[in-house]
Structure formats: C-alpha cells, structure tokens
Write an enzyme that holds these catalytic residues in place. Structure first.
Site, mmCIF file in Angstrom:
data_model
loop_
_atom_site.group_PDB
_atom_site.id
_atom_site.type_symbol
_atom_site.label_atom_id
_atom_site.label_comp_id
_atom_site.label_asym_id
_atom_site.label_seq_id
_atom_site.Cartn_x
_atom_site.Cartn_y
_atom_site.Cartn_z
ATOM 1 N N THR A 1 21.015 20.848 -11.225
ATOM 2 C CA THR A 1 21.646 22.012 -10.608
ATOM 3 C C THR A 1 22.921 21.607 -9.866
ATOM 4 O O THR A 1 23.875 22.388 -9.791
ATOM 5 C CB THR A 1 20.681 22.716 -9.635
ATOM 6 O OG1 THR A 1 20.239 21.788 -8.648
ATOM 7 C CG2 THR A 1 19.481 23.283 -10.377
ATOM 8 N N ILE B 1 21.589 13.901 -3.239
ATOM 9 C CA ILE B 1 21.631 14.910 -4.300
ATOM 10 C C ILE B 1 20.197 15.359 -4.565
ATOM 11 O O ILE B 1 19.372 14.596 -5.069
ATOM 12 C CB ILE B 1 22.280 14.355 -5.585
ATOM 13 C CG1 ILE B 1 23.697 13.848 -5.282
ATOM 14 C CG2 ILE B 1 22.311 15.433 -6.670
ATOM 15 C CD1 ILE B 1 24.640 14.887 -4.718
ATOM 16 N N LEU B 2 19.904 16.598 -4.208
ATOM 17 C CA LEU B 2 18.530 17.096 -4.308
ATOM 18 C C LEU B 2 18.077 17.253 -5.753
ATOM 19 O O LEU B 2 16.925 16.970 -6.091
ATOM 20 C CB LEU B 2 18.420 18.434 -3.582
ATOM 21 C CG LEU B 2 18.677 18.402 -2.073
ATOM 22 C CD1 LEU B 2 18.736 19.816 -1.520
ATOM 23 C CD2 LEU B 2 17.603 17.594 -1.355
ATOM 24 N N GLY C 1 26.833 20.122 1.112
ATOM 25 C CA GLY C 1 26.956 21.233 0.174
ATOM 26 C C GLY C 1 27.924 20.950 -0.956
ATOM 27 O O GLY C 1 28.949 20.297 -0.770
ATOM 28 N N GLY D 1 23.016 32.069 -7.568
ATOM 29 C CA GLY D 1 23.092 31.335 -8.823
ATOM 30 C C GLY D 1 23.232 29.845 -8.630
ATOM 31 O O GLY D 1 23.420 29.098 -9.585
ATOM 32 N N GLY E 1 28.314 35.768 -6.747
ATOM 33 C CA GLY E 1 28.891 36.284 -5.517
ATOM 34 C C GLY E 1 30.238 35.664 -5.196
ATOM 35 O O GLY E 1 31.226 36.342 -5.034
ATOM 36 N N PHE E 2 30.264 34.340 -5.088
ATOM 37 C CA PHE E 2 31.495 33.574 -4.848
ATOM 38 C C PHE E 2 32.189 33.955 -3.545
ATOM 39 O O PHE E 2 33.375 33.719 -3.370
ATOM 40 C CB PHE E 2 32.468 33.721 -6.014
ATOM 41 C CG PHE E 2 31.826 33.579 -7.359
ATOM 42 C CD1 PHE E 2 31.216 32.394 -7.732
ATOM 43 C CD2 PHE E 2 31.813 34.632 -8.258
ATOM 44 C CE1 PHE E 2 30.604 32.265 -8.970
ATOM 45 C CE2 PHE E 2 31.206 34.517 -9.497
ATOM 46 C CZ PHE E 2 30.600 33.328 -9.855
ATOM 47 N N GLY F 1 28.807 23.605 -3.331
ATOM 48 C CA GLY F 1 29.308 24.842 -3.930
ATOM 49 C C GLY F 1 30.819 24.905 -4.025
ATOM 50 O O GLY F 1 31.374 25.424 -4.989
ATOM 51 N N GLU F 2 31.505 24.366 -3.010
ATOM 52 C CA GLU F 2 32.972 24.477 -2.972
ATOM 53 C C GLU F 2 33.709 23.252 -3.497
ATOM 54 O O GLU F 2 34.798 23.368 -4.064
ATOM 55 C CB GLU F 2 33.424 24.751 -1.533
ATOM 56 C CG GLU F 2 33.676 26.203 -1.214
ATOM 57 C CD GLU F 2 32.492 26.913 -0.569
ATOM 58 O OE1 GLU F 2 32.603 28.098 -0.254
ATOM 59 O OE2 GLU F 2 31.445 26.266 -0.399
#
Length: 743
Positions: free
Chosen positions: A639, A634-635, A707, A471, A244-245, A709-710
């Site tokens: 990943t 960090i979970l 987070g 993802g 998606g991004f 992701g970025e």
C-alpha cells in the site's frame, strides 16, 4: 511480536470495493427519499435581483425550491460555520442572501421526487442578476498582495520565518547568481466519486447523514453548529470515500443544502453534485513565485530568497506553506522568505495533495538545478555539497534524515552516472532525451486521536476510530497494527472507521493518519492487552499469578510466558470469564510534545526522471522515473508503494497536463469536465519505480512511521522540468509544461 507490520498485506477492503459491496454517500437507500438539484450562479460577482420559480413548482412531483428568499434563519456568527480546516475569515454560507461572490456559487436548490425531475425543473427557473465588475486574475493584481491574516490555521501552516543574515548583500557578493519567476495554474481535485450527501430524516428530528467527507466528525461539527442540533442527534457515516486528495477536508455545500432541505421538509433528501459543479469550490490556488539564489564559485549556497504570492477568496484567507521549505533543506546563512495573498472573486482554495509543498518545491528545486548547472556541478553533487542535518528555520536537528541515502540509492537504480551533463546531448532516434532530478520534503505530523479495541465473546478483535480512508489503505494498516499489538491472526481482526459514533479522530489529511490513528490503535490494543492480562491473573489456577506484564507476550491469540511459551492462556478463554460480555478499551494517543519539540520531523525523497521530447512537435513523455523515499517504518510496502506511485502519476499530471483554465472575462473555469481538464491516462505512464530507504525514528510517534500520502508528488514536477531543460536547453518556469512552451 511483530508478524504483520512491514509485510505486503492485500487491502482488507479490496473485495468490497471491486465487488460493489462498498457503499458510497449517494448509494444509501432511504424511505420517501427526495432528490435535490443545485442551481449554480452564472456570474462571478453581483446580486440576484429576481428568481422566478413558478414554472418549476407547477410540475407534479416538484416539492420545493430553496433560495435566499425562503432560507430559514440559522446560526448568525462566523464561528458557527467554521470547520476543523477553516482558514481565517468569514466562511461561505450557502443561500445566505442575494449576493454572488464567485462564479458557480449555489444560488438555489430544487427538490423533487426524482433526480431527473429535479434537474428538469431547475432548467425552468429564471434568475436575473445585477452584475458587478470582478477580478479573478492573480498576475494582474500582484500589486494588491498583502500578508495573510493569522488564525488557528497558522498553527498547522506557520508563516515564513524571520529573515536571517543579509540576503541582498550576500546575493550581490555571490560569485554565481540565478533568479527567475515561476508560475503555476489552478488545479481541481476531481476524485472519481463526486460530492454527495444522503440525509435520512428520523424520529424526533434526528439525522443520519451519509456524506462524502475526509472527516465524519468535521461534518458532524459543522451541521451541529450551523443548524443548532445537539451532537447526539447528528450521526455522520462515511465508511468509503471514492478519492479525496484534500477536497473533502472541509464540508462542501451539498451537505448544507441536503440538511437544510431535510429539516424543512421533514423527510430524507439526497443532494449530489455534477462533475461540472466539482469545479465550483476549492482548488489548488494559482501562485506566482520569485526565487533568487547566490552561491560561491565552488557551489556553496550563500543566499536564498523565495517570495510567493497566492490567490484567496474575498471572504477567507487560505494559506499554504510555500516558501518555508528552502530554509528546511538548505543551510544558507542569508535567507529571506515571504508569502502574501491577493483576495479575488473566487471560492476559497482548499488543500490539495501536498498543498504548498509541491508548489514551492517545484520552483525551488528548478532554481537549485539551474544554479548547479551555472556552478558546473552535477545536480546530485550540488545538493550533497549543501546538505544539512538541521532545519535551519527552527535551528533544530531532524529526528531522522536519510536523504543522502535516497540520493545514492535513487541515482544507482536510475543509472544517473551514465548521464552526460550537457543539454541536448542525449537522444533516442528523433527524440531528445533528458534526465532530471529533484528533492522532496514533507512534514511528519502526529495529532491526537482516539480508538476503541473490543475482544468479542467469540475471540474476534474489533477496532474502530472515526477516521477516514480516501483510498490510502487505512483499513489495512490499522488491521495490521491491531493484529500485531495484540498478537492476533489478521483474519480475526476487523477495523472499522468513518462513523461519528466511533472514537474521535481528526480529518484525514496532512499525511498524518498512519501516525495519528495508528498510534491510537496501538495504544487501545495495548490497554486492552493489559486488561486481559489482569483478567488472566484472576482465573482459577492462573499460570500468571505473580507474573509481571513485561514477562509475557501476546502471540497467536494467546498470552504466553516469554521464558516458557508452553505456559499460555488463550484470549478466548479469558473473555469467557467475563460473563458472556465482550472486553473493551477506549484509549487516546497524544503526541509527545516535550520530546518532539526538540526536533524537526520530516519525510524526504529523491526523484529521478527521464523524458523524451519530440524535437519537431514539442511533445513530452516521461518514459521512466525513480523515487527513493526515507519514510521511517513502512507498515505495508504494497500500500505504501501504491501511495508513492499515485503521487508520481499526479506529479506527471501537474508537470505536463493539469490546469484549470479561467476565462477572466467571465470569472469562470472553462474546462470543467474530464474531457477538457487533462489528466494522465495509461498511455502517459511508463516505468515508475519506488525505493524505500531504511530509516529508524523513535521520535516522530510510537510506530516510527512517516506519512507517505504527499511525499510522492512533491519532487516530481521539478524533476520533470529539470529533465526538460536537460533535453532541450530551455528553462520552463510555468507549469504545466505544454508543447506551446517548448516550440
């Protein structure tokens, strides 16, 4: 007891994805399914004067052609078309009238019994236009820049803070000055899965919609409002998303067209976009930035000015946080930050991985590097000299900030101390070698969300929330959180998502999903645990009579006394007392604003990059890179590392390759395929290394996570540009850095 959080657990959805069991929006079957083909405008601005559909409608199997001429009456007000990520303005309404607002705008939908027939029929339709002059070049229209309109979106994307001190006076007095103009081109998201919607038309006008989206509830909201359908009659399902991004944060036009056709024809309809049509909606906007920095002779930052002008559409004011980062990272006393927009004849841009962050930091961190050179300090030493523990924009301390340790560990892993500072001083045979670094920062946000936890009669834990997984590993980390919270074996836990029948969650963006939905999952499982404990106390001859909740632990699918683990009751036995019914709990997680508002909250990184540049041809290769991240708890290191590596790859792409090229004569993106829109391939990616710096944060959210992701992309382009300077002595201020700019 913690057992799974912090461990490198394999993706629980991995098998489904690699074996083809995972279904995507265009793969769901439906009886009597019709197929739609979108016709896109060939002009950038004007009006449709004629649509000739007769030849298409005469083909056997062609059901209907929808255009502005036969579009049914729908919602009238702008508010009805606004989704959860809509910026201020008037949202685009497909097929609303004859007006063409941008090149590639959907102007008709052909619906036929097969996709191939719909595509062929579309080629027979003749459309005539009355073309108007258009403006699509940002750099030619900077004189028209204005302040963005304010709206609800301003809560998540605040405008630049008011100036502090006197930049002009401080800059003129500064012993060392640098200034420059930085430009970056448009980029398109291009996830592997193209946008598609399958609308299953059911009895009583109910719709089950399989949509490619980063937020099923957002698509449900949009459809319900636009078409005037009760929420209960619209179910949106999106369990798997092929990337998606940010492109899927807002409902795209294929959703509108598929629902329109299904309701009008009273049958199931699928509409899928082509790769070329993926270039006809939101993108990372073109941006022109001016950065000026002043420092004392010994390298203390005294003055910062960062001005940015971005593009937006004529109908909405899309904004990004581009310039605020300077005030968050550096403690200069004289700072002026401005951000303006130029409306153009393009579609509204859409958030794209680290929106505004990677844009602004690419310019800021290159200017910081230039200033460090001019002062005569090592780039890392310069940043440490100008380190701050406070967000100077808000004058708040950070809830946690281990950026110093990121610099130290990243530099050590990379071997930064072996760098010779002079440009063009390092070589590898006939190639120039450059080492560069940059800082990264991204906000750590926590949003409201809900989750449900259910202990089934066979002792399995089922947890759900209507979030998405583009993802990033959401399925996996939520499973880990649930398993740990209720003390269950991970193989007995299933997490489900992407369905509006599940508890409400926000769109998946902003790097907030782990914190937001993870907290909701934790709360739901804790609340379920409380309910199970009360049930255990009511069992005959319960060993927990008179025992308090804090005196027990949930472990190995049992409730045990902390002081005597042999005293235990299995969760399976507890649910067995519920009359053959599962035990469930639905809970809401809310951010603790009273506590959080006292702090600035952000994830930080330090990026180190090595490039090799062919001196004759100007070709650049990133041969290795290290990113050190301070991301709280960090979970799942596996990943999490994948997230950072993905961001680093995209940073290489943004720095060296990725560019949507607009032909301003036609107002159209010309390289609208993956053959011409360049992204890295395996040969472009060498050794990438990730370090997670230990960081404890009890403020950001109950899990202490930030987070990821970025943050992986934010600092990469600047680090690459700085390495290019070190290798060549040339400051390239326009991204991507292509060989023509180096020759």
């Amino acid at each position: 007891m913690t057992k799974y959080i912090g461990k490198s657990i394999n993706r629980v959805d991995g098998v489904a994805k690699v074996t083809g069991k995972a279904k995507y929006a265009a793969e769901y079957k439906a009886a009597d399914l019709a197929h739609g083909w979108v016709i896109s405008s060939s002009i950038a601005k004007g009006k449709i004067t004629r649509i000739d559909v007769e030849a298409a409608l005469q083909l056997p199997g062609v059901i209907q052609v929808f255009s502005h001429e036969n579009r049914p009456g729908l919602a009238c007000f702008d508010m009805s078309y606004k989704d959860q990520d809509a910026p201020p303005g008037s949202p685009f309404r497909p097929l609303r009238d004859a007006t063409v607002k941008y090149s590639g705008q959907p102007v008709a939908l052909v619906v036929a019994e097969t996709l191939e027939l719909a595509r062929y029929a579309a080629s027979l339709i003749r459309i005539e236009y009355e073309e108007e002059d258009h403006e699509t070049a940002l750099e030619h229209n900077l004189h028209r820049a204005r302040e963005p309109k304010s709206g609800v979106a301003s809560l998540l994307k605040p405008p630049p803070p008011k100036p502090r001190g006197d930049f002009e006076k401080a800059f003129q007095r500064a012993a060392v000055q640098v200034s420059g103009t930085y430009v970056h081109s448009a980029e398109h998201h291009n996830p592997m899965e193209m946008f598609a919607t399958t609308v299953v038309y059911e009895k009583n006008d109910k719709l089950t919609i399989y949509d490619k989206t980063q937020g099923a509830p957002n698509s449900q909201l949009y459809v319900s409002q636009v078409f005037g359908i009760p929420f209960k009659d619209v179910r949106v399902i999106s369990p798997f998303v092929g990337g998606g991004f940010g492109a899927g944060l807002r409902p795209q036009y294929q959703l509108f067209l598929a629902v329109l056709a299904a309701r009008e024809l009273e049958r199931s309809v699928r509409v899928s976009l082509t790769r070329q049509q993926m270039f006809t909606f939101g993108h990372r906007p073109v941006c022109v930035q001016q950065v000026a920095l002043g420092a004392s002779a010994d390298g203390k930052l005294e003055a910062i000015r960062h001005d940015a002008v971005g593009e937006t559409s004529r109908f909405e004011d899309y904004t990004e946080i581009v310039v605020n980062w300077a005030g968050m990272l550096y403690p200069a006393q004289n700072v002026t930050l401005t951000y303006n927009l130029v409306p153009l004849d393009v579609y509204t841009p859409i958030d794209m991985r680290a929106p505004g962050g990677v844009t602004g930091m690419s310019a800021l961190e290159c200017a910081i590097d230039e200033l460090a050179y001019k002062v005569g300090l090592d780039p890392v030493e310069f940043r440490l000299k100008n380190y701050t523990e406070r967000d100077m924009n808000e004058d708040l301390p950070y809830s946690s900030k281990e950026l110093r340790e990121c610099f130290r560990q990243g530099a050590e892993r990379f071997g930064w101390s072996n760098r010779t500072p002079e440009p063009r001083s390092m070589r590898n045979g006939h190639t120039l070698v450059g080492w560069g670094m940059a800082t990264g920062i991204w906000e750590s946000m926590h949003m409201p969300a809900r989750a449900e936890a259910v202990l089934t009669v066979n002792g399995k834990l089922r947890v759900s929330s209507a979030t998405a997984d583009i993802g990033t590993g959401t399925y996996t980390i939520m499973t880990q959180i649930a398993a740990d919270t209720l003390g269950m074996p991970i193989e007995d836990v299933i997490f489900r998502l992407g369905d509006t029948d599940m508890p409400l969650a926000p769109i998946q963006g902003g790097s907030w999903t782990a914190a937001t939905v993870g907290s909701a999952v934790k709360v739901a499982c804790e609340d379920l645990g409380k309910k199970l404990f009360k049930m255990a106390q009511k069992m005959k001859q319960s060993p927990f009579s008179g025992v308090k909740l804090e005196e027990v632990v949930f472990e190995n699918a049992h409730i045990r006394l902390k002081k005597d683990s042999s005293v235990a009751v299995s969760l399976l036995d507890i649910v067995g007392t519920n009359g053959g019914r599962a035990v469930s709990e639905t809970s809401t997680s809310l951010p603790n604003m009273l506590e959080q508002r006292k702090y600035a909250r952000a994830v930080h990184s330090a990026v180190f990059v090595e490039v090799e540049i062919d001196e004759d041809f100007g070709t650049v290769r990133v041969t290795r890179a290290v990113t050190a991240v301070a991301g709280g708890q960090i979970l799942n290191p596996k990943t999490a590392r994948s997230q950072i590596i993905g961001g680093m790859v995209w940073g290489i792409s943004k720095g060296l390759e990725e560019e949507s090229v607009m032909d301003h004569q036609f107002g159209r993106f010309m390289n609208h395929s993956l053959a011409e829109y360049h992204v890295p391939v395996n040969a472009d990616i060498q050794g990438l290394d990730v370090i997670f710096v230990e960081e404890t944060d009890t403020i950001v959210n109950p899990l202490g996570v930030k987070g990821l992701g970025e943050i992986g992309i934010v600092g990469m382009p600047a680090a690459i540009a700085n390495a290019v300077f070190h290798a060549t002595g040339k400051r390239i201020r326009s991204l991507p850095i292509t060989l023509d700019k180096l020759l």
